[in-house]
Design an enzyme around this catalytic site. Structure first.
Site, PDB file in Angstrom:
ATOM      1  N   ASP A 121       0.818  -1.212   0.000  1.00  0.00           N
ATOM      2  CA  ASP A 121       0.000   0.000   0.000  1.00  0.00           C
ATOM      3  C   ASP A 121       0.854   1.266   0.000  1.00  0.00           C
ATOM      4  O   ASP A 121       0.429   2.309  -0.504  1.00  0.00           O
ATOM      5  CB  ASP A 121      -0.911  -0.023   1.239  1.00  0.00           C
ATOM      6  CG  ASP A 121      -1.859   1.150   1.308  1.00  0.00           C
ATOM      7  OD1 ASP A 121      -2.730   1.257   0.426  1.00  0.00           O
ATOM      8  OD2 ASP A 121      -1.737   1.962   2.245  1.00  0.00           O
ATOM      9  N   VAL A 163       4.462  -2.582   5.528  1.00  0.00           N
ATOM     10  CA  VAL A 163       4.893  -2.593   4.135  1.00  0.00           C
ATOM     11  C   VAL A 163       3.831  -3.188   3.219  1.00  0.00           C
ATOM     12  O   VAL A 163       3.851  -2.965   2.008  1.00  0.00           O
ATOM     13  CB  VAL A 163       6.224  -3.381   3.992  1.00  0.00           C
ATOM     14  CG1 VAL A 163       6.685  -3.451   2.540  1.00  0.00           C
ATOM     15  CG2 VAL A 163       7.312  -2.740   4.850  1.00  0.00           C
ATOM     16  N   GLU A 164       2.869  -3.894   3.776  1.00  0.00           N
ATOM     17  CA  GLU A 164       1.830  -4.537   2.960  1.00  0.00           C
ATOM     18  C   GLU A 164       0.551  -3.683   2.970  1.00  0.00           C
ATOM     19  O   GLU A 164       0.495  -2.665   2.293  1.00  0.00           O
ATOM     20  CB  GLU A 164       1.619  -5.966   3.447  1.00  0.00           C
ATOM     21  CG  GLU A 164       2.895  -6.814   3.268  1.00  0.00           C
ATOM     22  CD  GLU A 164       2.753  -8.244   3.720  1.00  0.00           C
ATOM     23  OE1 GLU A 164       1.879  -8.944   3.188  1.00  0.00           O
ATOM     24  OE2 GLU A 164       3.519  -8.667   4.615  1.00  0.00           O
ATOM     25  N   HIS A 165      -0.456  -4.037   3.755  1.00  0.00           N
ATOM     26  CA  HIS A 165      -1.692  -3.247   3.754  1.00  0.00           C
ATOM     27  C   HIS A 165      -1.583  -1.967   4.588  1.00  0.00           C
ATOM     28  O   HIS A 165      -2.385  -1.050   4.402  1.00  0.00           O
ATOM     29  CB  HIS A 165      -2.857  -4.097   4.267  1.00  0.00           C
ATOM     30  CG  HIS A 165      -3.279  -5.166   3.315  1.00  0.00           C
ATOM     31  ND1 HIS A 165      -4.575  -5.304   2.880  1.00  0.00           N
ATOM     32  CD2 HIS A 165      -2.585  -6.162   2.699  1.00  0.00           C
ATOM     33  CE1 HIS A 165      -4.663  -6.333   2.048  1.00  0.00           C
ATOM     34  NE2 HIS A 165      -3.468  -6.876   1.938  1.00  0.00           N
TER      35      HIS A 165
END
Length: 363
Positions: A121, A163-165
């Protein structure tokens, strides 16, 4: 109740390495399957329905049915699974609304994004390759380092990963969803006995329920189920080679993997062969134990033809190259081109796609 590893099926079917496959009759395979059959419904209940999730680490390894065709479930989605599907595709599960579960685990491309690592994201790339969500519910643990016990727990972790959602907290997302009228109705319908239906646990429970439907049947399953014509002679020879070269030692069970942790590079440094840019130490990053260096969950080989690039860092794009690397690093066997080609031919029989109705949401 029988608890026999899938490898036992192979050992029984092909105990003589030079036996011609034509001698393995449908009747013989049927007898073997009958001897190994278990009541699939006992083992494919949603994990959340088992009291306290109190399952042994090797539950799936001990209890997998012989093949996918023995998994009996309705090819329709109930209300919980439909809610999970909607959540799986909803970009509002990321802080800035740029990615969904499907972004990294794209159901139009066999549950992966075919990228070495995935874009989050915040426009940063993750550290490891995103595994497929197809068949993931058959694995004994989740993530390359096995840090999640099931697909329900796994579903909640990337959402909170910066680092992801990049969702800052469970409460942040729960409050967001509680403000959406459609989700108010859907959660209340599914979790009607809960005083407050929209919770983080219920969110991950619903996503997990949807992911447990992603178990398509392959040509290999049809062959194992008695259809000798489902595989050609090259593919059958590839299965023989797969067994003879000891690939089945780790890639066992109905998922052809996902049942154990193993060191990547039993007989050499993996990064020398894969040309990896980073020396990822795997499980060691979770435990800090030196004995856990370079240990990763053995990946499933189902749909391996479609889920490139390979290994935990997506460092190898070509399946034949990956097969030859594994032969040398894990078994000290340098595979000939013919052996590698035959194994690849067999692995392609494990390719299976899900129904189109699972690949979209009406959001």
């Amino acid at each position: 109740m029988k608890r026999i590893l899938f490898i036992a099926t192979f050992a029984t079917l092909f105990s003589c390495k030079n036996e011609n496959y034509d001698t393995v009759k449908n009747e013989e395979k049927s007898n073997i399957k009958t001897a190994l059959m278990i009541e699939a419904s006992d083992y494919f209940k949603p994990i959340s329905s088992v009291a306290n999730n109190n399952l042994p680490d090797n539950f799936q390894e001990l209890n997998n049915p012989v093949n996918i065709t023995s998994v009996k479930y309705e090819n329709t989605l109930n209300d919980k699974e439909l809610l999970g599907q909607k959540l799986y595709f909803d970009k509002r599960l990321s802080k800035n609304g740029t990615i969904s579960c499907n972004s990294c685990h794209n159901l139009n491309t066999y549950g992966v994004d075919n990228s070495p690592t995935s874009l989050g994201d915040t426009k940063e790339f993750g550290a490891r390759n995103s595994p497929s969500t197809l068949y993931a519910s058959l694995h004994f643990k989740q993530f390359w380092d096995g840090r999640a016990k099931d697909v329900e727990e796994q579903a909640g972790m990337p959402i909170l990963n910066p680092v992801e959602h990049s969702i800052p907290s469970e409460s942040f997302l729960v409050n967001r969803l509680r403000g959406i009228e459609e989700y108010q109705k859907l959660f209340k319908n599914v979790y009607s006995s809960d005083e407050q239906p929209i919770t983080y646990d219920n969110l991950t429970n619903a996503i997990g329920a949807f992911e447990r439907k992603l178990l398509p049947e392959s040509r290999f399953d049809r062959w194992l189920d008695g259809n000798d014509d489902a595989l050609d002679e090259t593919e059958k020879a590839g299965l023989q080679t797969f067994i003879n070269k000891e690939c089945v030692t780790c890639h066992s069970g109905v998922a052809f993997g996902g049942q154990m942790m193993q060191k990547f590079g039993l007989h050499g440094d993996y990064w020398v062969h894969t040309k990896s840019e980073k020396k990822d130490t795997g499980l060691h990053e979770v435990t800090n134990n030196d004995s856990d260096k370079y240990i990763f969950k053995v990946p499933s080989l189902r749909n391996v033809e479609k889920t490139y690039p390979y290994f935990h860092d997506g460092s190898v794009n070509d399946l034949k190259t990956a097969v030859k690397i594994m032969g040398e690093l894990q078994t000290t066997k340098k595979l000939s081109d013919k052996d590698a080609d035959n194994i690849v031919a067999f692995l392609k029989t494990l390719t299976a796609d899900i129904d189109d109705k699972y690949k979209k949401s009406d959001l």
